[in-house]
Design an enzyme around this catalytic site. Sequence first.
Site, PDB file in Angstrom:
ATOM      1  N   ASP A 678      17.638  14.967   3.395  1.00  0.00           N
ATOM      2  CA  ASP A 678      16.497  15.855   3.658  1.00  0.00           C
ATOM      3  C   ASP A 678      15.799  15.443   4.950  1.00  0.00           C
ATOM      4  O   ASP A 678      15.412  16.282   5.769  1.00  0.00           O
ATOM      5  CB  ASP A 678      15.524  15.802   2.472  1.00  0.00           C
ATOM      6  N   LYS A 682      15.334  17.570   8.733  1.00  0.00           N
ATOM      7  CA  LYS A 682      14.085  17.722   9.481  1.00  0.00           C
ATOM      8  C   LYS A 682      14.232  17.209  10.917  1.00  0.00           C
ATOM      9  O   LYS A 682      13.763  17.854  11.871  1.00  0.00           O
ATOM     10  CB  LYS A 682      12.956  16.992   8.765  1.00  0.00           C
TER      11      LYS A 682
END
Length: 815
Positions: A678, A682
Amino acid sequence: MNILKFGGTSVGSAKSISALLDVVEESRKKEDCIVVLSAMSGVTNLLLAMAEQAQRGEDYSENLLAIEERHFEVIRTLLPASAQNPVFTKLKIYFNELEDILQAVYNIRELTAQTKDLILSYGERCSAFMVCHIAKQRLTDVEAVDGTTLIKTDSNFGQARVNMELSELLISDYYAANQGKLLIVTGFISSNDEGRVTTLGRGGSDYTAAIWGSALNANEIQIWTDVNGMLTADPRIVEKAFSLSELSYIEAMELSYFGAKVIYPPTMTPAFLKKIPIVIKNTFDADFPGTYIRHDVKKSELPIKGISSIDDISILNLSGSGMVGKAGFSGRLFSLLSREQINVVLITQSSSEHSITFAVKPEDAVKALNLISKEFELELQAKKLEYPEVEKELSVLAIVGENMKHTPGISARLFNALGRNGVNVRAIAQGSSEYNISVILSKSDLSKAVNAVHDAFYAELKKTLHIFCLGTGNIGKELFRQLEKQMPHLAKNNDLQVKVMGISNTKQMYLSNHGLNLENWQLKLQEKSEPADLKLFVKKMKALNLPNCVFVDNTASANPVNYYKEILESSISIVTCNKIGNSADFDQYRAFKNAARKYGVDFYYETNVGAGLPIIRTLKDLMMSGDKVGRIEAILSGTISYIFNNFKDDKQFHAVVKEAQEKGYTEPDPRDDLNGKDFMRKMLILARDAGYPMEATDISIENILPAACLAATSVAEFYQELENNAAYFEDMKTKAANQKQVLRYIGKLENGKVEITLQSVDDSHPFFALSGSDNIISFTTDRYNDRPLVVKGPGAGAEVTAAGVFADIINVGKK
């Protein structure tokens, strides 16, 4: 003395006639007046339908009985029994005459323009006679006047031209002979020199009022209808349309010509010549001041006075080298159309003279095409002209106002509003007077276009955003709560109204033409919903064809991403907290960006990185201002941030992870957070926004978990492996503490490379004092070199993520 003209709705029922008489009675107390009446609402259409039925040999008796019963019902309601018979008798004579004429048409199967005018005249005759006798119950000296005896015209049946000099003389003589009487005059109808009934065209009752007003030098010509004056747009299309206090004659003519049906355009000519004010009033709201049309209007602050439209239009395109530089070609073309009574609504010609485009009514398009084909047969055969093209299913939108003249930016505002909403303009026309800019567009886009342009020009009104939301989980629910709470603030301080038009989750979906009430959206989704079908949801969203639309994706699913490009290409903006779209293949990321740029919409994803923190926007602003980014360092996982911020003193690593899960900071399987994927997404999005065409495989991720933890077959086994490897984590913590440092999992972008590593930092590092589940990002740029620009704050949680989505929606509304 005033002229009071009442339209069909004002004589449409017993109730409306009572309201009409209230207006007349009040007006007569102040000064003398003359009343001009239309037929009862819908009667003229029925008369025309009966005439055409008779011509085709069809039964028309049902419509005839319907007209008769409508009049008789009013008489039974408003007249006492003792006064009814004479009125019934006269009306019955009218209906018998009408039936005889229709029977004659039926027998010979022929309907001439002269006969059609005669048939249509019975609407006004019956209306004026009936209202006159009802008025006698309340007023004195009332007389019905047959307008055919006083307004004289040529023999152009259906659209007769008035002999103004003779008509004004007859009217003034008649008025002088009937001083003190309340005259109730038939509108719309007139007669030629032979006494044959003619009509003044649809809307001709307004013209009748203007002729009487001009003949008698009236103080005002009052047009009483069923709306509060002339509005900024058609209220059936634009809910936010509002009444205008006054217009100039030219502005009113322009608006009326382009579809505003409140007043008939020729009405204004006699009034304009004698500077007689025209007032548009509402029979059913008599106290409302209405709209004044006059020559001495005060300067307005409005950029335009109104938006008008013609719903259905066709255009013909004529092009070819034979037109270039050929004097008289346009005159030949338009003289031809004029001779055949084809009205040209709009004309535009290329500066090279290679093509002419003009708009006509759809029923005239084929006739015009045939006429051109015959008139220019030689040019067409010689290929000097291309065969004319006809385009149908089009509409005209026009903006009108005296303030447009010499005002820069009016055209830009118009075309920006249209372009941003995906409305393609087929043709443009603007006169040198700058009172009007007209555009031709697809008929299916008219409603959206008028609403978008209305929002663009009337800044004092609230701009409406129509949003369609996917996802009703924690973020979706919180967004709806925030929207509902902030609605009054948005309206008051941002002139913005947000309407949720559709909601969908994985099981149900619901779309509304009028918007959902956010107080009970969950109930609506349960009661009114249909099975979720994302393809159908997108299709219905596009079919609504609303202006200022925003598609909001509050999911973590890859399925909605498949529709992003289609949505953007439909001129619908996207706001998303779903990272999958921007962190997949670079080509897909670039396709979304290009589509948003090409179609003039927004693609906002601030919450992809750092929840509600202004990270994406800060990076964008830095780059747009010409700053150069040298290095970006960040902690962008709220989960990992919480774990390492709390992994200190005597706390064990597995206990801190368990604590984070219990507080809701982690996914059901904490490895989904701790594996760094994750975080990688980003950093990838940041790198791409910084200008680097990177793929996920280009990012180096240091694994912070031992292999045994990652290989565990269940969450319980994972926790056991964390505990088994306690010494591994304790060793990392101790080494950092001995150097007066703390552990931080940091992503870094520098020199076109991205790496995510576990680091030990001391108190000189901006990330040293991080606490809780906060995210932090540091931008080192040419301008922020010695002291980097730092953004810090909560980087996880439904509330801050929903707030970030909310902010993106509002930013769409600012455009």
